[in-house]
Scaffold this active site. Structure first.
Site, PDB file in Angstrom:
ATOM      1  N   CYS A  31       0.830  -1.212   0.000  1.00 57.51           N
ATOM      2  CA  CYS A  31       0.000   0.000   0.000  1.00 57.51           C
ATOM      3  C   CYS A  31       0.867   1.266   0.000  1.00 57.51           C
ATOM      4  CB  CYS A  31      -0.903  -0.034   1.229  1.00 57.51           C
ATOM      5  SG  CYS A  31      -1.739   1.509   1.580  1.00 57.51           S
ATOM      6  N   CYS A  58       0.260   3.507   3.045  1.00 55.56           N
ATOM      7  CA  CYS A  58       0.913   2.946   4.232  1.00 55.56           C
ATOM      8  C   CYS A  58       2.394   3.317   4.240  1.00 55.56           C
ATOM      9  CB  CYS A  58       0.763   1.423   4.261  1.00 55.56           C
ATOM     10  SG  CYS A  58      -0.945   0.856   4.329  1.00 55.56           S
TER      11      CYS A  58
END
Length: 183
Positions: A55, A58
């Site tokens: 991600c 993230c």
């Protein structure tokens, strides 16, 4: 030999891409093996990031989250869990997107969804607010138990009566009543 080296390379690649935070970080690596013991059974307030190693959001959060972990050290625990790898535990907490931040405070069974800014200051502020709330709840419970205790009640009542007698004796009550009547 090639198969062994290929397997070793693959293992190293997979394990490097899974962890967003180095072991030297103030962010604790959480797994199903340690989550219950550290987060749920412990007394500390926890901020937990549920992430996926692939991600982009993230990965962007990593520097700010590490700053928050360092700033909160000693007051709030900060952890991260690879929700892509540990889907069932992430699912228990309703994780549907990444990164998901939750604060496990006073009620560990119902963590608070953090949806504020993704900055170290904002994360730290929300975590410290939960610490304050948790401490206020503890104090309130303690005072309630203390007040409900019959010995405490009788001691308080005696102190109140003693002070009231002293007020009457010194005329403070009269002065107070006169002031109230003038208003």
């Amino acid at each position: 030999m090639r198969a062994i080296l290929g397997s070793l390379f693959l293992w190293l690649f997979v394990h490097q891409s899974v962890a967003l935070y180095p072991s030297s970080s103030d962010v604790v690596d959480l797994t199903p093996a340690n989550f219950d013991r550290l987060v749920l059974q412990g007394d500390a307030v926890w901020v937990v990031e549920f992430y996926a190693p692939w991600c982009g959001h993230c990965k962007s959060l990593v520097p700010e989250y590490q700053k928050a972990a360092t700033a909160l050290k000693g007051a709030v625990k900060v952890g991260a869990m690879n929700a892509d790898e540990h889907k069932s535990l992430a699912g228990e907490y309703g994780v549907r997107g990444f990164p998901t931040l939750k604060i496990f405070g006073a009620n560990k069974k119902s963590p608070i969804d953090y949806s504020g800014q993704r900055t170290a200051d904002a994360i730290a502020e929300a975590a410290l607010a939960e610490v304050k709330k948790k401490e206020n709840d503890k104090l309130k419970n303690c005072l309630t138990k203390w007040y409900q205790d019959e010995v405490f009640k009788s001691e308080c009542r005696q102190i109140y009566l003693d002070e009231r007698t002293e007020f009457r004796r010194t005329g403070i009550m009269k002065k107070h009543r006169n002031l109230l009547q003038q208003q």
